[in-house]
Motif scaffolding. Sequence first.
Motif, PDB file in Angstrom:
ATOM      1  N   GLU A  65       7.805  -5.273  -5.919  1.00 41.38           N
ATOM      2  CA  GLU A  65       9.138  -4.678  -4.917  1.00 41.38           C
ATOM      3  C   GLU A  65      10.084  -4.896  -5.249  1.00 41.38           C
ATOM      4  OE1 GLU A  65       8.234  -6.121  -0.955  1.00 41.38           O
ATOM      5  OE2 GLU A  65       8.221  -7.998  -1.712  1.00 41.38           O
ATOM      6  N   ALA A 100       3.244  -7.410   7.755  1.00 44.52           N
ATOM      7  CA  ALA A 100       2.618  -6.631   7.541  1.00 44.52           C
ATOM      8  C   ALA A 100       2.127  -5.771   8.233  1.00 44.52           C
ATOM      9  CB  ALA A 100       2.091  -6.982   5.867  1.00 44.52           C
ATOM     10  N   GLU A 148      -2.404  -7.153  -2.811  1.00 48.30           N
ATOM     11  CA  GLU A 148      -1.383  -8.275  -2.436  1.00 48.30           C
ATOM     12  C   GLU A 148       0.203  -6.971  -3.446  1.00 48.30           C
ATOM     13  OE1 GLU A 148      -1.354 -11.449  -6.513  1.00 48.30           O
ATOM     14  OE2 GLU A 148      -2.960 -10.515  -6.154  1.00 48.30           O
ATOM     15  N   VAL A 149       1.127  -7.741  -3.054  1.00 53.52           N
ATOM     16  CA  VAL A 149       2.620  -6.398  -3.090  1.00 53.52           C
ATOM     17  C   VAL A 149       2.470  -7.567  -4.673  1.00 53.52           C
ATOM     18  CG1 VAL A 149       4.606  -6.191  -3.140  1.00 53.52           C
ATOM     19  CG2 VAL A 149       2.670  -5.833  -0.966  1.00 53.52           C
ATOM     20  N   HIS A 156       7.245   0.299  -4.375  1.00 53.72           N
ATOM     21  CA  HIS A 156       5.495  -1.134  -4.800  1.00 53.72           C
ATOM     22  C   HIS A 156       4.544  -0.763  -5.547  1.00 53.72           C
ATOM     23  CE1 HIS A 156       6.364  -0.829  -0.067  1.00 53.72           C
ATOM     24  NE2 HIS A 156       7.011  -1.778   0.666  1.00 53.72           N
ATOM     25  N   SER A 183       5.759  -6.237   2.680  1.00 49.46           N
ATOM     26  CA  SER A 183       5.633  -6.791   2.661  1.00 49.46           C
ATOM     27  C   SER A 183       6.021  -8.455   3.326  1.00 49.46           C
ATOM     28  CB  SER A 183       5.444  -7.764   1.086  1.00 49.46           C
ATOM     29  OG  SER A 183       6.410  -7.631   1.186  1.00 49.46           O
TER      30      SER A 183
END
Length: 209
Positions: free
Chosen positions: A193, A181, A189-190, A202, A176
């Motif tokens: 993490e 990225a 979508e992260v 993550h 991210s």
Amino acid sequence: MQKKKPAAKVPVHGPQHAKQVRIIGGSWKRTPLPVLEALGLRPTPDRVRETVFNWLNHLRGDWGNLRVLDLFAGSGALGFEAASRGAQQVTMVDANASVVRQLQTIQEKLKATNIVVQRADALALAQSLAQRGQRFDLIFLDPPYQQDFLSRSLPLCDKLLADGGLVYAESGLALSADGDAPEWMAPWEVVREDKAGMVHFHLLRRRED
């Protein structure tokens, strides 16, 4: 004071193992998992798993309803941890015959009826499971770093993930970084993490359209 139940002793078959990890929670807490000397086998450290499963407990709650896919099972640390905490079903996949035999030995020792162990190429099996319409609430992706497996396997997860599902991904790089990225991360979508040593880990979910 009630004595603690001793951890199950798991025998080692096949190549000599270099070390072991332990299940950190659930019914099989403290059970050691031997780590075989196999190419690319790099078990998720105990402290990383503790963090990840704390995240999952917060985000998902009831393990009894979760269907889990451990696509690059290796030592089985992630899959056995999920099963120990009561996951409805855990499918563990690895292509290495010695690794699969070891996973089956542990499964039998623990009498783990909620685990299915399969020897297969991870990418080919993922495609097959998607074609058969199978869906999972949680997918573990902890592939060897050097072979670009993450960029090839994560896109397959889009068709394997149930609504609201999560993907756990380990990588040698953060996924991210601002503006950096990789392209194959665009649909994801992260959610959480962190980093431990050289390991970036993550939790991912699909981006909403």
